[in-house]
Design a protein around this motif. Structure first.
Motif, PDB file in Angstrom:
ATOM      1  N   ASN A  40      18.575  27.465   8.979  1.00 21.24           N
ATOM      2  CA  ASN A  40      18.794  26.050   8.213  1.00 21.24           C
ATOM      3  C   ASN A  40      18.613  26.125   6.761  1.00 21.24           C
ATOM      4  O   ASN A  40      19.178  25.599   6.069  1.00 21.24           O
ATOM      5  N   ASP A  41      17.583  26.840   6.166  1.00 19.99           N
ATOM      6  CA  ASP A  41      17.182  26.824   4.841  1.00 19.99           C
ATOM      7  C   ASP A  41      17.241  28.282   4.167  1.00 19.99           C
ATOM      8  O   ASP A  41      17.322  29.179   4.897  1.00 19.99           O
ATOM      9  N   VAL A  42      16.978  28.298   2.869  1.00 20.18           N
ATOM     10  CA  VAL A  42      16.769  29.495   1.974  1.00 20.18           C
ATOM     11  C   VAL A  42      15.600  29.102   1.144  1.00 20.18           C
ATOM     12  O   VAL A  42      15.224  27.837   0.628  1.00 20.18           O
ATOM     13  N   LEU A  43      14.746  30.168   0.847  1.00 18.29           N
ATOM     14  CA  LEU A  43      13.606  30.003   0.058  1.00 18.29           C
ATOM     15  C   LEU A  43      13.622  30.946  -1.047  1.00 18.29           C
ATOM     16  O   LEU A  43      14.355  32.027  -0.934  1.00 18.29           O
ATOM     17  N   ILE A  44      13.339  30.540  -2.339  1.00 20.56           N
ATOM     18  CA  ILE A  44      13.339  31.286  -3.385  1.00 20.56           C
ATOM     19  C   ILE A  44      11.961  31.294  -3.955  1.00 20.56           C
ATOM     20  O   ILE A  44      11.515  30.184  -4.211  1.00 20.56           O
ATOM     21  N   LYS A  45      11.412  32.495  -4.154  1.00 21.59           N
ATOM     22  CA  LYS A  45       9.981  32.445  -4.428  1.00 21.59           C
ATOM     23  C   LYS A  45       9.918  33.185  -5.785  1.00 21.59           C
ATOM     24  O   LYS A  45      10.568  34.246  -5.847  1.00 21.59           O
ATOM     25  N   VAL A  46       9.292  32.595  -6.937  1.00 20.63           N
ATOM     26  CA  VAL A  46       9.248  33.330  -8.235  1.00 20.63           C
ATOM     27  C   VAL A  46       7.742  33.386  -8.552  1.00 20.63           C
ATOM     28  O   VAL A  46       7.024  32.566  -8.742  1.00 20.63           O
ATOM     29  N   LYS A  47       7.148  34.798  -8.499  1.00 16.07           N
ATOM     30  CA  LYS A  47       5.749  35.034  -8.612  1.00 16.07           C
ATOM     31  C   LYS A  47       5.529  35.718  -9.942  1.00 16.07           C
ATOM     32  O   LYS A  47       5.921  36.681 -10.304  1.00 16.07           O
ATOM     33  N   ASP A  48       4.457  35.393 -10.711  1.00 11.73           N
ATOM     34  CA  ASP A  48       4.152  36.159 -11.985  1.00 11.73           C
ATOM     35  C   ASP A  48       2.543  36.229 -11.881  1.00 11.73           C
ATOM     36  O   ASP A  48       1.969  35.799 -11.019  1.00 11.73           O
ATOM     37  N   PHE A 104       6.014  29.888  -7.629  1.00 11.12           N
ATOM     38  CA  PHE A 104       6.972  28.530  -7.213  1.00 11.12           C
ATOM     39  C   PHE A 104       7.515  28.819  -6.026  1.00 11.12           C
ATOM     40  O   PHE A 104       8.365  30.195  -6.124  1.00 11.12           O
ATOM     41  N   THR A 105       7.794  27.999  -5.176  1.00 13.49           N
ATOM     42  CA  THR A 105       8.512  28.124  -4.056  1.00 13.49           C
ATOM     43  C   THR A 105       9.704  27.111  -3.959  1.00 13.49           C
ATOM     44  O   THR A 105       9.166  25.832  -3.891  1.00 13.49           O
ATOM     45  N   VAL A 106      10.913  27.317  -3.873  1.00 12.15           N
ATOM     46  CA  VAL A 106      11.872  26.478  -3.680  1.00 12.15           C
ATOM     47  C   VAL A 106      12.534  26.517  -2.477  1.00 12.15           C
ATOM     48  O   VAL A 106      13.000  27.540  -2.175  1.00 12.15           O
ATOM     49  N   CYS A 107      12.473  25.355  -1.771  1.00 16.49           N
ATOM     50  CA  CYS A 107      13.092  25.388  -0.182  1.00 16.49           C
ATOM     51  C   CYS A 107      14.459  24.566  -0.381  1.00 16.49           C
ATOM     52  O   CYS A 107      14.291  23.363  -0.703  1.00 16.49           O
ATOM     53  N   LEU A 108      15.492  24.949  -0.026  1.00 11.96           N
ATOM     54  CA  LEU A 108      16.900  24.311  -0.381  1.00 11.96           C
ATOM     55  C   LEU A 108      17.398  24.321   1.233  1.00 11.96           C
ATOM     56  O   LEU A 108      17.511  25.504   2.003  1.00 11.96           O
ATOM     57  N   PRO A 109      18.019  23.336   1.589  1.00 10.99           N
ATOM     58  CA  PRO A 109      18.977  23.385   2.916  1.00 10.99           C
ATOM     59  C   PRO A 109      20.038  24.105   2.687  1.00 10.99           C
ATOM     60  O   PRO A 109      20.802  23.878   1.648  1.00 10.99           O
ATOM     61  N   LYS A 110      20.612  24.935   3.572  1.00 10.47           N
ATOM     62  CA  LYS A 110      21.871  25.629   3.731  1.00 10.47           C
ATOM     63  C   LYS A 110      23.016  24.771   3.649  1.00 10.47           C
ATOM     64  O   LYS A 110      23.983  24.993   2.786  1.00 10.47           O
ATOM     65  N   ARG A 111      23.075  23.426   3.747  1.00 11.16           N
ATOM     66  CA  ARG A 111      24.061  22.593   4.062  1.00 11.16           C
ATOM     67  C   ARG A 111      23.777  21.331   3.166  1.00 11.16           C
ATOM     68  O   ARG A 111      23.832  20.406   3.591  1.00 11.16           O
ATOM     69  N   ALA A 112      23.622  21.558   1.972  1.00 11.99           N
ATOM     70  CA  ALA A 112      23.471  20.299   1.137  1.00 11.99           C
ATOM     71  C   ALA A 112      24.598  19.463   1.031  1.00 11.99           C
ATOM     72  O   ALA A 112      25.827  19.762   1.052  1.00 11.99           O
TER      73      ALA A 112
END
Length: 551
Positions: free
Chosen positions: A475-483, A542-550
């Motif tokens: 259902n979702d995708v996660l994009i994590k950016v870690k520094d 930072f964690t971005v959670c986006l639904p696959k079917r926006a």
């Protein structure tokens, strides 16, 4: 609903007063327009007296009874303000005055209200419903303040109306209305329904749906009252609130049941809903004064509900204006601060090249040109960020989701960032799960990722590692950016997504405090959310959670 076959419908018309209005205006066409507008009011009747000058108007006030005055601001012999002064000087009984003028002037309006006018209208903006509502409201307020002109039932309605005016909470207004109506009428129940339109194309009556809002006794939506009123709407739409008159509905079954219905009408005679008094007894016969009482109460309820809505809208607009002014001030302060340093560098480099270019080596000249280019790009980015923020603040951001190969999209952006930062930091990309089937706005996705990656690069030291994780599920995708950068103080993390907010530990690192606010707005347009985990001195994720079917 077989019991509905025995209904017998009666109507008792509203026995309202005829109000006398003195129109004092030297323009005959304007006087005719006011009379036409008021005569078309379906809920009130008027008699008109005309005066073409202030002197004539004042004389008529002395000789004839009138309930209100429509007063032109510019008369041949004196101004409307002077008319108000003279009216008071002649000790004429206080009359509600509505000032009319050809031009909107707030100063005149303030002076008119100070000298006794109840309202102020601009002729160019005048519409029939505006004039009708204003005159009705002014007359009703004057009526409430003059108990001597009221019958016992009318005085009771006035007392309840004053009680209603003490509250601006819609729920409290409705509850007070039903409680006081039941007490005054001595009936079994009082119910308020709100009418909402299902379709703009459907005929009036058929287009309305009743929603139960408030009553004196608990019941369900399937109770007899709701069934009776719904039947009336469906089978007798011409007799519903469009008549602007109260009605009595008598339905017989094993026990006679009588219902007194009064429409709740807002400005422009818009039907807000219905006030219903119910009696389950053979003894109850609704008297004309009870009909008038319930109708007066419904009218006062409508006035207070509308005032409550107008106040709420005004407060919301004021709060919005305060926020807008704050943002504007912050924008000015940010632009002033952030432009000063790059402009100084550009001016210094340009001045040096202009005065000493013949003495500088090609390498030095190239360095100065690079400074000019870099600082100009920095200023352009600031302007772009401000323009994007303005679009979001105005609610005009466009969202156009399309199928997107997210894995390739993120990979390409990471390659771009690698070229920009060179070898100073290590940037790794890790993929988990299935990201296929994703829909999103690629322009907004680019804004999200560029802001998060540029922040990670900006606030990390040379030689540190930055990780990007792309994780997909059904259902979702996660994009994590870690520094592994400077991190954020815990107390400031809740504010980091607000415009112009930056951590107190950023030191001399350039920035506007707009990037994360813009990224969050882009995420929310996708129906997603962005969160962070940070520890000062040890880095941020930072964690971005986006639904696959926006959509």
């Amino acid at each position: 609903m077989a019991f509905l076959g025995k209904e017998k419908l009666f109507h008792i018309p509203l026995m309202s007063n005829i109000w006398t209005v003195l129109i004092t205006d030297d323009c005959r066409e304007d006087r005719e327009i006011y009379q036409e507008y008021l005569s078309s009011d379906p809920s009130q009747s008027y008699r008109f007296i005309e005066a073409g000058s202030a002197e004539m108007g004042l004389a008529l006030c002395q000789k004839q009874h009138c309930d209100a005055i429509l007063l032109d601001f510019r008369l041949p012999d004196m101004t409307g303000l002077e008319f108000l002064d003279e009216l008071k000087h002649q000790s004429i009984a206080p009359l509600p005055v509505i000032m009319l003028t050809g031009q909107g002037d707030e100063r005149v309006a303030v002076q008119a209200m100070k000298r006794g006018a109840q309202d102020y209208l601009v002729k160019q903006d005048l519409e029939p419903d505006v004039l009708q509502h204003t005159v009705r409201n002014v007359l009703q307020q004057a009526y409430l303040k003059d108990p001597s002109s009221q019958q016992p039932g009318q005085r009771l309605a006035a007392e309840i109306a004053l009680c209603l005016h003490r509250s601006l909470d819609p729920a409290e207004i409705l509850q007070t209305t039903v409680t006081e109506a039941k007490r005054a009428l001595g009936c079994d129940r009082v119910v308020i329904y709100q009418a909402t339109s299902n379709s703009t194309d459907a005929p009036e009556g058929k287009a309305l749906t009743l929603t139960h809002r408030c009553e004196t006794n608990s019941s369900s939506a399937a109770d007899p009252v709701h069934k009776f009123v719904s039947f009336l709407m469906e089978n007798h739409p011409a007799n519903f609130p469009a008549t602007h008159k109260p009605s009595i509905l008598v339905l017989g079954n094993r026990k006679k049941e009588t219902y007194l219905l009064a429409p709740i009408l807002l400005q422009s005679s818009t039907t807000w809903g219905l006030l219903v008094a119910c009696q389950h007894s053979n003894q109850q016969v609704w008297q004309p004064d009870e009909v008038r009482f319930l109708n007066d109460l419904a009218s006062q309820c409508a006035i207070v509900l509308q005032q409550s809505e107008q106040l709420t809208q005004a407060l919301e607009a004021l709060e919005s204006e305060k926020q807008l002014n704050l943002i504007r001030s912050q924008m000015v302060a940010t632009v002033s601060h952030e432009y000063r340093s790059p402009l100084a560098a550009i001016l210094a480099a340009a001045s040096t090249l202009k005065l000493h270019r013949h003495q500088l080596s090609d390498v030095k000249q190239e360095q100065f040109l690079h400074v000019i280019e870099d600082k100009a790009r920095q200023m352009t980015q600031l302007v772009d960020a401000l323009l994007v923020l303005e679009v979001f603040e105005a609610g005009k951001a466009k969202f156009s989701p399309m199928p997107c190969e997210l894995l390739q999209f993120v990979s390409d952006l990471i390659d771009e960032q690698r070229q920009i930062m060179g070898d100073r930091r290590e940037l790794t990309f890790k993929i988990t799960g299935n990201t296929k089937g994703f829909r999103g706005d690629q322009q907004l996705l680019r804004v999200i990722l560029v802001n998060l990656l540029s922040n990670a690069i900006k606030y990390s030291i040379d030689g540190s590692e930055i990780e990007v994780h792309l994780i997909g599920n059904d259902n979702d995708v996660l994009i994590k950016v870690k520094d592994e950068g400077i991190g954020m103080p815990v107390a400031e993390q809740s504010q980091v997504f607000q415009s112009f907010e930056r951590g107190s530990n950023v030191g001399t690192i350039a920035g506007t405090g707009l990037g994360l606010a813009i990224a969050k707005a882009c995420v929310e347009l996708h129906g997603g959310e962005v969160t962070l985990v940070s520890q000062e001195g040890k880095g941020t994720q930072f964690t971005v959670c986006l639904p696959k079917r926006a959509s």
